[in-house]
Design a protein around this motif. Structure first.
Motif, PDB file in Angstrom:
ATOM      1  N   PRO A  57       0.949  -1.407  -0.342  1.00  0.00           N
ATOM      2  CA  PRO A  57      -0.037  -0.021   0.017  1.00  0.00           C
ATOM      3  C   PRO A  57       0.758   1.139  -0.074  1.00  0.00           C
ATOM      4  CG  PRO A  57      -0.108  -1.037   2.080  1.00  0.00           C
ATOM      5  CD  PRO A  57       0.586  -2.062   1.220  1.00  0.00           C
ATOM      6  N   GLY A  58       2.315   1.171   0.497  1.00  0.00           N
ATOM      7  CA  GLY A  58       2.748   2.399   0.422  1.00  0.00           C
ATOM      8  C   GLY A  58       3.844   2.421  -0.826  1.00  0.00           C
ATOM      9  N   GLY A  59       3.859   1.281  -1.653  1.00  0.00           N
ATOM     10  CA  GLY A  59       4.820   1.263  -2.804  1.00  0.00           C
ATOM     11  C   GLY A  59       5.970   0.248  -2.206  1.00  0.00           C
ATOM     12  N   HIS A  60       6.475  -0.344  -3.347  1.00  0.00           N
ATOM     13  CA  HIS A  60       7.563  -0.997  -3.315  1.00  0.00           C
ATOM     14  C   HIS A  60       8.291  -1.261  -4.607  1.00  0.00           C
ATOM     15  CE1 HIS A  60       9.559  -4.544  -1.815  1.00  0.00           C
ATOM     16  NE2 HIS A  60       9.367  -5.520  -2.523  1.00  0.00           N
ATOM     17  N   TYR A  61       9.418  -1.486  -4.598  1.00  0.00           N
ATOM     18  CA  TYR A  61      10.182  -1.913  -6.046  1.00  0.00           C
ATOM     19  C   TYR A  61      10.454  -3.412  -6.170  1.00  0.00           C
ATOM     20  CZ  TYR A  61      11.533   2.847  -6.147  1.00  0.00           C
ATOM     21  OH  TYR A  61      11.556   4.151  -6.569  1.00  0.00           O
ATOM     22  N   VAL A  62      10.265  -3.828  -7.217  1.00  0.00           N
ATOM     23  CA  VAL A  62      10.363  -5.322  -7.579  1.00  0.00           C
ATOM     24  C   VAL A  62      11.324  -5.306  -9.064  1.00  0.00           C
ATOM     25  CG1 VAL A  62       8.387  -6.230  -6.536  1.00  0.00           C
ATOM     26  CG2 VAL A  62       8.090  -5.427  -8.712  1.00  0.00           C
ATOM     27  N   SER A  63      11.708  -6.441  -9.406  1.00  0.00           N
ATOM     28  CA  SER A  63      12.560  -6.653 -10.648  1.00  0.00           C
ATOM     29  C   SER A  63      11.380  -7.465 -11.446  1.00  0.00           C
ATOM     30  CB  SER A  63      13.631  -7.183 -10.245  1.00  0.00           C
ATOM     31  OG  SER A  63      14.634  -6.234  -9.547  1.00  0.00           O
ATOM     32  N   ILE A  64      11.407  -7.200 -12.573  1.00  0.00           N
ATOM     33  CA  ILE A  64      10.962  -8.053 -13.761  1.00  0.00           C
ATOM     34  C   ILE A  64      12.048  -8.558 -14.286  1.00  0.00           C
ATOM     35  CG2 ILE A  64       9.474  -8.289 -15.877  1.00  0.00           C
ATOM     36  CD1 ILE A  64       8.135  -5.704 -15.038  1.00  0.00           C
ATOM     37  N   VAL A  65      12.369 -10.141 -14.190  1.00  0.00           N
ATOM     38  CA  VAL A  65      13.429 -10.880 -14.437  1.00  0.00           C
ATOM     39  C   VAL A  65      13.068 -11.899 -15.580  1.00  0.00           C
ATOM     40  CG1 VAL A  65      14.491 -10.624 -12.362  1.00  0.00           C
ATOM     41  CG2 VAL A  65      13.071 -12.547 -12.680  1.00  0.00           C
ATOM     42  N   GLY A  66      11.908 -11.978 -16.104  1.00  0.00           N
ATOM     43  CA  GLY A  66      11.764 -12.914 -17.103  1.00  0.00           C
ATOM     44  C   GLY A  66      10.509 -13.007 -17.716  1.00  0.00           C
ATOM     45  N   TYR A  67      10.256 -13.274 -18.727  1.00  0.00           N
ATOM     46  CA  TYR A  67       8.885 -13.134 -19.627  1.00  0.00           C
ATOM     47  C   TYR A  67       8.551 -14.955 -20.066  1.00  0.00           C
ATOM     48  CZ  TYR A  67      11.080 -12.559 -24.070  1.00  0.00           C
ATOM     49  OH  TYR A  67      11.995 -12.693 -25.033  1.00  0.00           O
ATOM     50  N   ARG A  68       7.414 -14.877 -20.514  1.00  0.00           N
ATOM     51  CA  ARG A  68       6.924 -15.982 -21.487  1.00  0.00           C
ATOM     52  C   ARG A  68       5.884 -15.506 -22.274  1.00  0.00           C
ATOM     53  NH1 ARG A  68       4.950 -19.844 -16.276  1.00  0.00           N
ATOM     54  NH2 ARG A  68       3.037 -18.639 -15.828  1.00  0.00           N
ATOM     55  N   ASP A  69       5.312 -16.537 -23.174  1.00  0.00           N
ATOM     56  CA  ASP A  69       4.199 -16.106 -24.061  1.00  0.00           C
ATOM     57  C   ASP A  69       4.551 -14.734 -24.650  1.00  0.00           C
ATOM     58  OD1 ASP A  69       3.108 -18.455 -23.475  1.00  0.00           O
ATOM     59  OD2 ASP A  69       2.416 -17.693 -21.757  1.00  0.00           O
ATOM     60  N   GLY A  70       5.506 -14.295 -25.210  1.00  0.00           N
ATOM     61  CA  GLY A  70       5.669 -13.095 -25.819  1.00  0.00           C
ATOM     62  C   GLY A  70       5.748 -11.676 -24.983  1.00  0.00           C
ATOM     63  N   HIS A  85      10.230 -16.012  -6.439  1.00  0.00           N
ATOM     64  CA  HIS A  85       9.793 -15.359  -7.800  1.00  0.00           C
ATOM     65  C   HIS A  85       8.193 -15.736  -8.082  1.00  0.00           C
ATOM     66  CE1 HIS A  85      14.171 -15.824  -7.948  1.00  0.00           C
ATOM     67  NE2 HIS A  85      14.051 -14.844  -8.754  1.00  0.00           N
ATOM     68  N   TYR A  86       7.593 -14.891  -8.733  1.00  0.00           N
ATOM     69  CA  TYR A  86       6.324 -15.398  -9.150  1.00  0.00           C
ATOM     70  C   TYR A  86       5.802 -14.853 -10.471  1.00  0.00           C
ATOM     71  CZ  TYR A  86       5.698 -10.817  -6.871  1.00  0.00           C
ATOM     72  OH  TYR A  86       5.789  -9.620  -6.364  1.00  0.00           O
ATOM     73  N   TRP A  87       4.974 -15.337 -10.939  1.00  0.00           N
ATOM     74  CA  TRP A  87       4.557 -15.116 -12.636  1.00  0.00           C
ATOM     75  C   TRP A  87       3.321 -14.072 -12.430  1.00  0.00           C
ATOM     76  CZ3 TRP A  87       7.454 -15.727 -16.791  1.00  0.00           C
ATOM     77  CH2 TRP A  87       8.582 -16.645 -16.648  1.00  0.00           C
ATOM     78  N   MET A  88       3.155 -12.997 -13.133  1.00  0.00           N
ATOM     79  CA  MET A  88       1.914 -12.160 -13.400  1.00  0.00           C
ATOM     80  C   MET A  88       1.527 -11.897 -14.520  1.00  0.00           C
ATOM     81  SD  MET A  88       1.524  -8.726 -10.782  1.00  0.00           S
ATOM     82  CE  MET A  88       1.729  -9.769  -9.443  1.00  0.00           C
ATOM     83  N   HIS A  89       0.374 -11.756 -14.805  1.00  0.00           N
ATOM     84  CA  HIS A  89      -0.032 -11.461 -16.129  1.00  0.00           C
ATOM     85  C   HIS A  89       0.421 -10.086 -16.231  1.00  0.00           C
ATOM     86  CE1 HIS A  89      -2.186 -15.032 -16.808  1.00  0.00           C
ATOM     87  NE2 HIS A  89      -3.001 -14.977 -15.892  1.00  0.00           N
ATOM     88  N   GLY A  90       0.717  -9.711 -17.654  1.00  0.00           N
ATOM     89  CA  GLY A  90       1.353  -8.142 -17.774  1.00  0.00           C
ATOM     90  C   GLY A  90       0.357  -7.205 -17.626  1.00  0.00           C
TER      91      GLY A  90
END
Length: 104
Positions: A57-70, A85-90
């Motif tokens: 709720p106060g904000g947070h930095y994360v890294s995007i380290v990979g992708y799949r399905d284009g 690590h976790y996957w999330m829809h774009g």
């Protein structure tokens, strides 16, 4: 000597529109393919592909380290827990960072 290039992108609204979501996907794919990092500044709550909530709720930095399905699905790494690590829809990532932005 290595040249480092990055760009900061933000939408300034509570949610991302389709063009901003597409730009995020394009930027992530390009950055990962050229071995550059993507740092995203989140705000609020988002749900990953396994149904787990990630709330900052106060904000947070994360890294995007990979992708799949284009780039349709993005792999998120949390710097506070290097083992997590976790996957999330774009679209969900784009909305999660819409108010804060990302760099790539």
């Amino acid at each position: 000597m290595v040249a480092v290039m990055w760009a900061r992108t933000e939408s300034g609204s509570a949610t991302a529109n389709p063009q901003q979501t597409d730009k995020l996907r394009t930027d992530v794919v390009e950055a990962i393919d050229t071995q550059r990092g993507v740092v995203a500044n989140t705000l609020g709550t988002a749900v990953d592909t396994e149904g787990e909530r990630h709330s900052f709720p106060g904000g947070h930095y994360v890294s995007i380290v990979g992708y799949r399905d284009g780039g349709q699905t993005l792999k998120i790494a949390d710097p506070y827990d290097p083992e997590k690590h976790y996957w999330m829809h774009g679209e969900k990532v784009a909305d999660w960072i819409a108010q804060r932005g990302y760099s790539s």
